[in-house]
Scaffold this active site. Structure first.
Site, PDB file in Angstrom:
ATOM      1  N   ARG A 106       0.881  -1.175   0.000  1.00  0.00           N
ATOM      2  CA  ARG A 106       0.000   0.000   0.000  1.00  0.00           C
ATOM      3  C   ARG A 106       0.910   1.215   0.000  1.00  0.00           C
ATOM      4  NH1 ARG A 106      -5.332   1.298   3.471  1.00  0.00           N
ATOM      5  NH2 ARG A 106      -6.093   0.025   1.762  1.00  0.00           N
ATOM      6  N   HIS A 133      -7.263   1.122  -6.573  1.00  0.00           N
ATOM      7  CA  HIS A 133      -7.465   0.204  -5.439  1.00  0.00           C
ATOM      8  C   HIS A 133      -8.093  -1.089  -5.984  1.00  0.00           C
ATOM      9  CE1 HIS A 133      -7.759  -1.148  -1.463  1.00  0.00           C
ATOM     10  NE2 HIS A 133      -8.622  -0.311  -0.935  1.00  0.00           N
ATOM     11  N   GLN A 136      -9.941  -3.795  -3.747  1.00  0.00           N
ATOM     12  CA  GLN A 136     -11.240  -3.334  -3.257  1.00  0.00           C
ATOM     13  C   GLN A 136     -12.343  -3.626  -4.278  1.00  0.00           C
ATOM     14  OE1 GLN A 136     -12.077  -1.604  -0.210  1.00  0.00           O
ATOM     15  NE2 GLN A 136     -14.085  -2.171  -0.983  1.00  0.00           N
ATOM     16  N   ASP A 228     -17.302   7.292  -1.367  1.00  0.00           N
ATOM     17  CA  ASP A 228     -16.065   7.173  -0.585  1.00  0.00           C
ATOM     18  C   ASP A 228     -15.794   8.536   0.054  1.00  0.00           C
ATOM     19  OD1 ASP A 228     -13.648   6.257   0.459  1.00  0.00           O
ATOM     20  OD2 ASP A 228     -12.554   6.332  -1.440  1.00  0.00           O
ATOM     21  N   CYS A 267     -16.374   1.731   0.392  1.00  0.00           N
ATOM     22  CA  CYS A 267     -15.208   0.868   0.641  1.00  0.00           C
ATOM     23  C   CYS A 267     -14.806   0.876   2.110  1.00  0.00           C
ATOM     24  CB  CYS A 267     -14.046   1.309  -0.234  1.00  0.00           C
ATOM     25  SG  CYS A 267     -13.563   3.011   0.059  1.00  0.00           S
ATOM     26  N   ARG A 295     -13.405  -8.555   1.109  1.00  0.00           N
ATOM     27  CA  ARG A 295     -11.980  -8.291   0.887  1.00  0.00           C
ATOM     28  C   ARG A 295     -11.188  -9.563   1.183  1.00  0.00           C
ATOM     29  NH1 ARG A 295      -9.996  -3.171   1.177  1.00  0.00           N
ATOM     30  NH2 ARG A 295      -8.095  -4.186   0.431  1.00  0.00           N
TER      31      ARG A 295
END
Ligand code: CP
Ligand code: NVA
Length: 307
Positions: A106, A133, A136, A228, A267, A295
């Site tokens: 990340r 991402h 996700q 988000d 998310c 996830r």
């Protein structure tokens, strides 16, 4: 299908059949985990997890996922490793490849995960960059399939700040045959770079991409509403941006303008009563905690195929 050894850095590196194979594997592993069936297919394998930014879901789901697959995961941060003292990403990639079978990272700049993948000799998984991402959106598409029974032909409306998550929606959902609508205020719409990439995917998959500055127009006819945070990690907060995005809040009024059986996604982490009204997040349309759970299963699917 040639998966072994491939990096999972950008959804556009995969075609529909390949993403389908990952989703199928994820559903299969979820069933096995639910039924208590052993599935230790990565026994003895090690996953290095580099986190340049905070995480709850990504960290826990990768670590637990690797354990369930019979392997082991290491949590690495700049502080506490030589990355924080200037050892290069390239050298780190080469060293970790000598010990581990897969690396998850990340990062801030997307180029950091690309560089890591260039120099690693084991597969690299992108656990979020400032650009995208992908893990996700695999979990999200799995969740949509569970609730809607399909992906192709559905309309997803992303409402709010255009960011790494919306970029991956524009890629992944398009590849899987969904129509994408982005509702963002002026100044916070998707970049030219990602629009160009999505346009070319739309041609291939005969899907549509619509970018509007009106949240109601974005959610019209939508099967899925997604939002988000206003401020992604690393971004400075500003009153100007908050004022621009507040009218794009996913609240009861906006949800009422979509299809009756619309599902609402986020998310997470959410900022309740900012980008999403708290009652909507806890309400009957919300599937946000299914997304969070998935996830785990989606990433197990990715690792099972590439490692
Ligand atoms: N959605 C997501 O990636 O959450 P974390 O930042 O907690 O990992
Ligand atoms: N857009 C958010 C996603 C967090 C999972 C961020 O980058 O902070």
């Amino acid at each position: 299908m040639g998966f072994k050894g491939r990096n999972f850095v950008d959804l556009a590196d995969f075609n529909r059949d390949e993403l389908r194979a990952i989703l199928d594997k994820a559903h299969e592993l979820k069933r096995k985990q639910r039924n208590g069936e052993p599935h230790e297919i990565l026994k003895g394998k090690s996953l290095a997890m580099i986190f340049m930014k905070s995480s709850t879901r990504t960290r826990v789901s990768f670590e637990v996922g690797m354990t369930q697959l019979g392997g082991h995961a290491l949590y690495l941060q700049p502080s506490g490793t030589q990355l924080g003292r200037g050892e290069t990403i390239a050298d780190t990639a080469k060293v970790l490849s000598r010990y581990c079978d897969v690396i998850m990272a990340r990062v801030f700049g997307h180029s950091e995960v690309v560089e890591l993948a260039e120099h690693a000799t084991v597969p690299v998984i992108n656990g979020l960059s400032d650009f995208n991402h992908p893990c996700q959106i695999m979990a999200d598409m799995m969740t949509i399939e569970e609730h809607k029974g399909k992906l192709e032909g559905l309309k997803i409306a992303y409402v709010g700040d255009s960011n790494n998550v919306s970029n991956s929606i524009m890629q992944g959902c398009t590849i899987m045959g969904m129509d994408v609508s982005i509702g963002s205020p002026k100044g916070y719409t998707p970049s030219e770079e990602i629009i160009k990439k999505a346009d070319s995917l739309n041609k291939t998959h005969q899907t549509t991409l619509e970018i509007v500055n009106d949240p109601a127009a974005a959610v019209k006819g939508a099967d899925v509403i997604y939002t988000d945070t206003f401020f992604s990690m690393g971004q400075e907060k500003s009153k100007e941006k908050e004022d621009a995005l507040m009218p794009f809040q996913v609240n009861r009024t906006l949800v009422g303008k979509a299809n009756d059986n619309v599902i609402v996604m986020h998310c997470l982490p959410a900022h309740r009563d900012e980008e999403i009204e708290s009652v909507v997040m806890d309400g009957k349309h919300s599937v946000v905690f299914d997304q969070a759970e998935n996830r785990l299963h989606a990433q197990k699917g990715i690792m099972a195929l590439i490692v």
